[in-house]
Design an enzyme around this catalytic site. Structure first.
Site, PDB file in Angstrom:
ATOM      1  N   HIS A 122       0.868  -1.187   0.000  1.00 57.16           N
ATOM      2  CA  HIS A 122       0.000   0.000   0.000  1.00 57.16           C
ATOM      3  C   HIS A 122       0.906   1.238   0.000  1.00 57.16           C
ATOM      4  CE1 HIS A 122      -2.822   2.931   1.761  1.00 57.16           C
ATOM      5  NE2 HIS A 122      -3.807   2.110   1.440  1.00 57.16           N
ATOM      6  N   ASP A 199       2.984  -4.612   8.224  1.00 59.43           N
ATOM      7  CA  ASP A 199       1.758  -3.847   8.048  1.00 59.43           C
ATOM      8  C   ASP A 199       0.610  -4.851   8.157  1.00 59.43           C
ATOM      9  OD1 ASP A 199      -0.477  -2.595   7.131  1.00 59.43           O
ATOM     10  OD2 ASP A 199       0.387  -1.893   5.245  1.00 59.43           O
ATOM     11  N   GLN A 202      -4.696  -5.245   6.906  1.00 57.23           N
ATOM     12  CA  GLN A 202      -5.705  -6.169   6.380  1.00 57.23           C
ATOM     13  C   GLN A 202      -5.695  -7.488   7.156  1.00 57.23           C
ATOM     14  OE1 GLN A 202      -7.946  -5.372   4.187  1.00 57.23           O
ATOM     15  NE2 GLN A 202      -7.064  -3.415   3.611  1.00 57.23           N
ATOM     16  N   LYS A 225     -10.406  -0.459  10.408  1.00 57.41           N
ATOM     17  CA  LYS A 225     -10.575  -1.686   9.607  1.00 57.41           C
ATOM     18  C   LYS A 225     -10.923  -2.869  10.503  1.00 57.41           C
ATOM     19  CE  LYS A 225      -7.293  -0.255   6.121  1.00 57.41           C
ATOM     20  NZ  LYS A 225      -7.974   0.152   4.890  1.00 57.41           N
ATOM     21  N   CYS A 363      -4.568   2.479  -3.751  1.00 58.70           N
ATOM     22  CA  CYS A 363      -3.331   2.968  -3.115  1.00 58.70           C
ATOM     23  C   CYS A 363      -2.170   2.001  -3.339  1.00 58.70           C
ATOM     24  CB  CYS A 363      -3.520   3.233  -1.626  1.00 58.70           C
ATOM     25  SG  CYS A 363      -4.677   4.538  -1.292  1.00 58.70           S
TER      26      CYS A 363
HETATM   27  N1  PMP Z   1      -1.788  -0.815   4.599  1.00 59.01           N
HETATM   28  C1  PMP Z   1      -2.753  -1.537   4.025  1.00 59.01           C
HETATM   29  C2  PMP Z   1      -2.450  -2.932   3.556  1.00 59.01           C
HETATM   30  C3  PMP Z   1      -4.017  -0.989   3.869  1.00 59.01           C
HETATM   31  O1  PMP Z   1      -4.984  -1.705   3.284  1.00 59.01           O
HETATM   32  C4  PMP Z   1      -4.245   0.341   4.315  1.00 59.01           C
HETATM   33  C5  PMP Z   1      -5.611   0.997   4.144  1.00 59.01           C
HETATM   34  N2  PMP Z   1      -6.226   0.763   2.933  1.00 59.01           N
HETATM   35  C6  PMP Z   1      -3.208   1.033   4.922  1.00 59.01           C
HETATM   36  C7  PMP Z   1      -1.987   0.428   5.056  1.00 59.01           C
HETATM   37  C8  PMP Z   1      -3.380   2.430   5.442  1.00 59.01           C
HETATM   38  O2  PMP Z   1      -4.309   2.447   6.486  1.00 59.01           O
HETATM   39  P1  PMP Z   1      -4.899   3.804   7.039  1.00 59.01           P
HETATM   40  O3  PMP Z   1      -5.424   4.551   5.868  1.00 59.01           O
HETATM   41  O4  PMP Z   1      -5.990   3.365   7.966  1.00 59.01           O
HETATM   42  O5  PMP Z   1      -3.790   4.509   7.758  1.00 59.01           O
END
Ligand code: PMP
Length: 405
Positions: A122, A199, A202, A225, A363
């Site tokens: 991401h 990270d 998910q 999430k 993203c």
């Molecule tokens: N890493 C992953 C794998 C994600 O899916 C996301 C959110 N789509 C993020 C990081 C970033 O999370 P946040 O926008 O809640 O900071």
């Protein structure tokens, strides 16, 4: 016994009609819906127990502080950290990674060092490292996944070197659904002396996290999430590593002593929580964790695996639909393309039928472009997803195809 239909009753929004249509919410990978217990807990915190934390010596402030610190304890239990001081509340996963890249990275990354990430990260786990590498004259290296999106240990090992200082990988891809073999990532990275940041944004929604078993040095996830509120997330770090990491932001609560010409800083976690934190959001996240801990994660996984198979089979009934990401070990995320139909048009038709999906590059622009697309459509599952959601999705996709081709 895990019963998603019973679980749905805990989530008030799922029984609301969306423009007169059944709410077919298939965008949990972007943000999950909230159970009543979380919503009510936050209302109670504001109505009955609210004041700033760590400062007052009156009942409301003491109670808010106890609740906020209890949320930290709940996170500790949830991810099996050794102590609650290893849990730092952030604004979300993005802030946790930025904190690491700018504080830990600034101190530990120098010219010629290597930072290793996968090609499926991401932007939150790519851009902070890219910017750090640019600033320091370090090298940001990427390792490839397999053709179907599988994590290939050999690719990872080949990309490691004695110059690798940090490896940052997602435990589950938000585009491909791939589940990474995090334990192997950590053990191989440690062999070359690199630290590892996971990270778990998910992953945390679908699988049990055990930071001791993973042996991760750092790990991040977001509250929203995980069926909790927005505005709060977690950075976990091994305590000795956190103690060696300089502060990220400066201000109240993170100091030991301030003089007109210098400041000494307090220990983690407060060192990394400058200013008034997201008090009620953290309490809400604690409640979300309590909600989740009522379930057996093995049962969640078993149910999700059934639904993943069902969704895959049903999506493949649609002509010219290609699922992007078919790793053997994958979570409930389905990115797909239907030849000749723009994802935005598709999502518009789906939306009119109450089906919430996401479109774009999620993203992960370099990955989606490398796969040959500018934009994809993504349906993703949560604890409350049922076969009926998938049936509505498929029926609506068929309808959209007739309208759009
Ligand atoms: N890493 C992953 C794998 C994600 O899916 C996301 C959110 N789509 C993020 C990081 C970033 O999370 P946040 O926008 O809640 O900071």
């Amino acid at each position: 016994m895990f019963d998603a239909y019973e679980i749905r009753k805990d989530f008030p929004i799922l029984s609301k009609l969306i423009e007169g249509k059944r709410n077919t919410y298939l965008d949990t990978a972007a943000s999950a819906q909230k159970p009543c217990s979380v919503i009510n807990r936050m209302v109670k915190a504001y109505e009955e127990e609210y004041a700033n934390v760590h400062r007052g010596s009156y009942w409301l402030s003491d109670t808010a502080t106890a609740n906020y610190e209890n949320a930290r304890k709940l996170v500790q239990t949830f991810i099996n950290a050794s102590k609650k001081e290893e849990i730092i509340f952030t604004r979300g996963a993005t802030e946790g990674i930025n904190l690491m890249a700018s504080s830990w990275g600034n101190k530990n990354i120098g010219s010629g060092d290597e930072i290793l990430i996968s090609k499926a990260e991401h932007h939150a786990n790519l851009v902070p490292w890219q910017q750090l590498a640019l600033k320091k004259g370090a090298c940001l290296k990427y390792f490839d996944l397999g053709e179907d999106g599988d994590f290939i240990l050999d690719n990872f090992i080949k990309a490691l070197s004695d110059k690798t200082k940090i490896v940052a990988v997602s435990a589950m891809s938000n585009v491909l659904g791939t589940i990474f073999d995090v334990k192997k990532v950590v053990s191989e990275a440690h062999k070359v002396g690199a630290k590892v940041l996971i990270d778990a944004c998910q992953f945390a929604v679908h699988k049990k996290i055990d930071v001791i078993d993973m042996n991760a040095d750092f790990l991040v996830f977001s509250g929203h999430k995980l069926y909790g509120p927005t505005g709060v997330g977690v950075l976990y770090g091994k305590y000795d590593l956190l103690c060696e990491t300089p502060p990220y932001q400066f201000g109240g609560d993170m100091i030991e002593h301030v003089y007109y010409d210098r400041t000494t800083f307090t220990l983690p976690p407060a060192r990394f929580e400058a200013g008034t934190p997201a008090i009620v959001q953290a309490i809400g996240l604690g409640e979300a964790i309590e909600y989740l801990m009522k379930f057996d994660f093995c049962e969640i996984e078993e149910y999700e695996n059934m639904l993943i198979k069902y969704t895959t089979d049903r999506l493949l009934e649609i002509d010219n639909l290609k699922i992007i990401g078919n790793a053997k070990n994958k979570g409930g995320v389905f990115s797909f393309d239907i030849k000749g139909i723009h994802p935005q048009d598709l999502a518009f038709v789906l939306g009119k039928e109450g089906v919430g999906v996401r479109t774009g590059h999620f993203c992960a622009e370099p990955l989606v472009k490398e796969l040959g697309y500018n934009s994809l459509t993504r349906a993703s599952l949560g604890i409350y997803s049922v076969k009926e959601d998938i049936d509505v999705l498929i029926k609506t996709l068929q309808k959209a195809k007739l309208l759009l081709t």
